[in-house]
Design a protein around this motif. Sequence first.
Motif, PDB file in Angstrom:
ATOM      1  N   UNK A 147       0.832  -1.214   0.000  1.00 32.05           N
ATOM      2  CA  UNK A 147       0.000   0.000   0.000  1.00 32.05           C
ATOM      3  C   UNK A 147       0.862   1.257   0.000  1.00 32.05           C
ATOM      4  N   UNK A 148       0.298   2.331  -0.529  1.00 33.28           N
ATOM      5  CA  UNK A 148       1.041   3.597  -0.512  1.00 33.28           C
ATOM      6  C   UNK A 148       0.116   4.752  -0.163  1.00 33.28           C
ATOM      7  N   UNK A 149       0.716   5.800   0.413  1.00 26.95           N
ATOM      8  CA  UNK A 149       0.005   7.051   0.637  1.00 26.95           C
ATOM      9  C   UNK A 149       0.762   8.166  -0.085  1.00 26.95           C
ATOM     10  N   UNK A 150       0.069   9.251  -0.372  1.00 29.48           N
ATOM     11  CA  UNK A 150       0.669  10.406  -1.027  1.00 29.48           C
ATOM     12  C   UNK A 150       0.655  11.611  -0.097  1.00 29.48           C
ATOM     13  N   UNK A 151       1.624  12.495  -0.269  1.00 33.63           N
ATOM     14  CA  UNK A 151       1.518  13.852   0.250  1.00 33.63           C
ATOM     15  C   UNK A 151       1.507  14.795  -0.948  1.00 33.63           C
ATOM     16  N   UNK A 152       0.440  15.570  -1.062  1.00 34.63           N
ATOM     17  CA  UNK A 152       0.293  16.536  -2.149  1.00 34.63           C
ATOM     18  C   UNK A 152       0.673  17.914  -1.618  1.00 34.63           C
ATOM     19  N   UNK A 153       1.581  18.590  -2.305  1.00 32.76           N
ATOM     20  CA  UNK A 153       2.098  19.876  -1.828  1.00 32.76           C
ATOM     21  C   UNK A 153       1.435  21.074  -2.495  1.00 32.76           C
ATOM     22  N   UNK A 154       0.572  20.833  -3.463  1.00 38.68           N
ATOM     23  CA  UNK A 154      -0.189  21.927  -4.072  1.00 38.68           C
ATOM     24  C   UNK A 154       0.143  22.170  -5.522  1.00 38.68           C
ATOM     25  N   UNK A 155       1.434  22.300  -5.824  1.00 36.84           N
ATOM     26  CA  UNK A 155       1.819  22.678  -7.185  1.00 36.84           C
ATOM     27  C   UNK A 155       1.517  21.580  -8.184  1.00 36.84           C
ATOM     28  N   UNK A 156       1.562  20.311  -7.741  1.00 44.48           N
ATOM     29  CA  UNK A 156       1.297  19.241  -8.699  1.00 44.48           C
ATOM     30  C   UNK A 156      -0.157  19.245  -9.174  1.00 44.48           C
ATOM     31  N   UNK A 157      -1.085  19.772  -8.347  1.00 46.66           N
ATOM     32  CA  UNK A 157      -2.481  19.887  -8.781  1.00 46.66           C
ATOM     33  C   UNK A 157      -2.586  20.929  -9.891  1.00 46.66           C
ATOM     34  N   UNK A 158      -1.941  22.067  -9.651  1.00 49.47           N
ATOM     35  CA  UNK A 158      -1.931  23.137 -10.648  1.00 49.47           C
ATOM     36  C   UNK A 158      -1.256  22.682 -11.943  1.00 49.47           C
ATOM     37  N   UNK A 159      -0.107  21.998 -11.827  1.00 47.62           N
ATOM     38  CA  UNK A 159       0.615  21.555 -13.020  1.00 47.62           C
ATOM     39  C   UNK A 159      -0.162  20.481 -13.778  1.00 47.62           C
ATOM     40  N   UNK A 160      -0.829  19.589 -13.044  1.00 44.68           N
ATOM     41  CA  UNK A 160      -1.632  18.550 -13.685  1.00 44.68           C
ATOM     42  C   UNK A 160      -2.750  19.171 -14.519  1.00 44.68           C
ATOM     43  N   UNK A 161      -3.363  20.191 -13.961  1.00 42.41           N
ATOM     44  CA  UNK A 161      -4.432  20.882 -14.683  1.00 42.41           C
ATOM     45  C   UNK A 161      -3.879  21.622 -15.894  1.00 42.41           C
ATOM     46  N   UNK A 162      -2.760  22.300 -15.702  1.00 39.31           N
ATOM     47  CA  UNK A 162      -2.160  23.101 -16.783  1.00 39.31           C
ATOM     48  C   UNK A 162      -1.730  22.232 -17.953  1.00 39.31           C
ATOM     49  N   UNK A 163      -1.165  21.061 -17.654  1.00 39.20           N
ATOM     50  CA  UNK A 163      -0.650  20.194 -18.716  1.00 39.20           C
ATOM     51  C   UNK A 163      -1.584  19.027 -19.040  1.00 39.20           C
ATOM     52  N   UNK A 164      -2.856  19.184 -18.675  1.00 36.75           N
ATOM     53  CA  UNK A 164      -3.901  18.203 -19.017  1.00 36.75           C
ATOM     54  C   UNK A 164      -3.541  16.790 -18.518  1.00 36.75           C
ATOM     55  N   UNK A 165      -3.020  16.725 -17.293  1.00 35.80           N
ATOM     56  CA  UNK A 165      -2.622  15.439 -16.717  1.00 35.80           C
ATOM     57  C   UNK A 165      -3.398  15.124 -15.440  1.00 35.80           C
ATOM     58  N   UNK A 166      -4.570  15.758 -15.280  1.00 34.88           N
ATOM     59  CA  UNK A 166      -5.368  15.488 -14.083  1.00 34.88           C
ATOM     60  C   UNK A 166      -5.763  14.021 -13.984  1.00 34.88           C
ATOM     61  N   UNK A 167      -5.938  13.376 -15.144  1.00 37.68           N
ATOM     62  CA  UNK A 167      -6.300  11.954 -15.136  1.00 37.68           C
ATOM     63  C   UNK A 167      -5.232  11.138 -14.405  1.00 37.68           C
ATOM     64  N   UNK A 168      -3.951  11.520 -14.569  1.00 34.77           N
ATOM     65  CA  UNK A 168      -2.855  10.797 -13.916  1.00 34.77           C
ATOM     66  C   UNK A 168      -2.869  11.042 -12.409  1.00 34.77           C
ATOM     67  N   UNK A 169      -3.090  12.308 -12.015  1.00 40.36           N
ATOM     68  CA  UNK A 169      -3.141  12.619 -10.592  1.00 40.36           C
ATOM     69  C   UNK A 169      -4.301  11.868  -9.926  1.00 40.36           C
ATOM     70  N   UNK A 170      -5.462  11.854 -10.574  1.00 40.41           N
ATOM     71  CA  UNK A 170      -6.610  11.122 -10.040  1.00 40.41           C
ATOM     72  C   UNK A 170      -6.285   9.631  -9.918  1.00 40.41           C
ATOM     73  N   UNK A 171      -5.583   9.116 -10.905  1.00 38.80           N
ATOM     74  CA  UNK A 171      -5.198   7.700 -10.920  1.00 38.80           C
ATOM     75  C   UNK A 171      -4.345   7.375  -9.708  1.00 38.80           C
ATOM     76  N   UNK A 172      -3.325   8.217  -9.440  1.00 36.29           N
ATOM     77  CA  UNK A 172      -2.451   7.983  -8.303  1.00 36.29           C
ATOM     78  C   UNK A 172      -3.198   8.121  -6.975  1.00 36.29           C
TER      79      UNK A 172
END
Length: 367
Positions: free
Chosen positions: A108-133
């Motif tokens: 099992x794994x857990x994530x820590x999200x620091x904020x910028x990766x949400x913004x970058x995922x949205x900017x570069x159309x990679x939200x699907x990957x962030x949601x996946x993780x």
Amino acid sequence: MREISKHGHEVYILAPYTGGKTEYTLESVHVERFHYFYPKRFQNLCGRSGMVDNVKEGFLVKFQVLTFLLFNIIHSLRNLNNMDIVHVQWPIPNGLGALFLKKIYGIPYINTVHGEEVYLSKRYHALFALKWFVNNSTKTVANSSATLNSCLKNGLEKEKLNIIPFGVDINFYKPLKIPKDENMFQILAVGYLIERKGFEYLIRAVKEVLNKHKDVRLTIVGSGPLEEKLKSLITELKLENNAKIMKNVSDEELLQLYNSSDLFVLPSIVDSQGNTEGLGVVLLEAMACKLPVIGSNTGGIPDIIQHSETGLLVPEKDVSQLSEAILNLIENKDLRDKLAVNGYNQVRENFNWKEISKSYLKVYNSI
């Protein structure tokens, strides 16, 4: 992780190579730095200004994003396959190895999200990957309420999300008995010299402050792409004698600067790309040194500053209100002392790593 290890847990950190040794022990934590491109001398994605800015340097660095992902998976599968839990910092780009470990070995794994990766995922159309993780994780932790809200707005699963803030080493960042220049009010700001830090507005605010108080000096510590622009602004406003930019300093030098200053300011903004401050760790460092603080009312900063109690909050990009807040603290020593003491107590109670590690242990033990 140092605090986690004190509870009898073995901690192993896997991180990309940025120079120096590839394997070492740091305060009882084993660290391995993996190479992500060959020939090794051409590795330029990690370190320095950070991936987000380094990747702008050309095709070869952009290509290293792909090789980074590949070697992240390889080294995760090779070195982390006997772990009980994997804790991912920044699921993008670091989550892929953890996802493979879960799918292949059931770890099992857990994530820590620091904020910028949400913004970058949205900017570069990679939200699907962030949601996946996030959706495949056992738990995902946001570093502030602002980061949590950003995750929710972008469709991440609410039941997977939690808030645990970043912390500060209160054994290192602490008040020191350093003589201050009583003839000069010293304002300190620290951060990467980019748009979202809002240093332009602080420099302009100091110009207004000087109309009423001449003995004020601003020091901005940091480097980055806006360094020359900010230096030009200082020259344009004729502030050469009252404002300066210092290149990055050591932690020991920064500790001295915190303790020799009278006020700390973090004037962060929502930048032109929609990105803002995830939390504002430098505020915690300043408060741990018993320094009164001013911050913008944006991003995760309100999680740290309770207005007029542990610091002052001002609207982003508002030069007038920022200068008024600075003047208020210059002229009101009682308020400065109150904010300094309250901020110091809050950091020691709520933002020290010893307490934060207990929150993470609860998450680990629940898995």
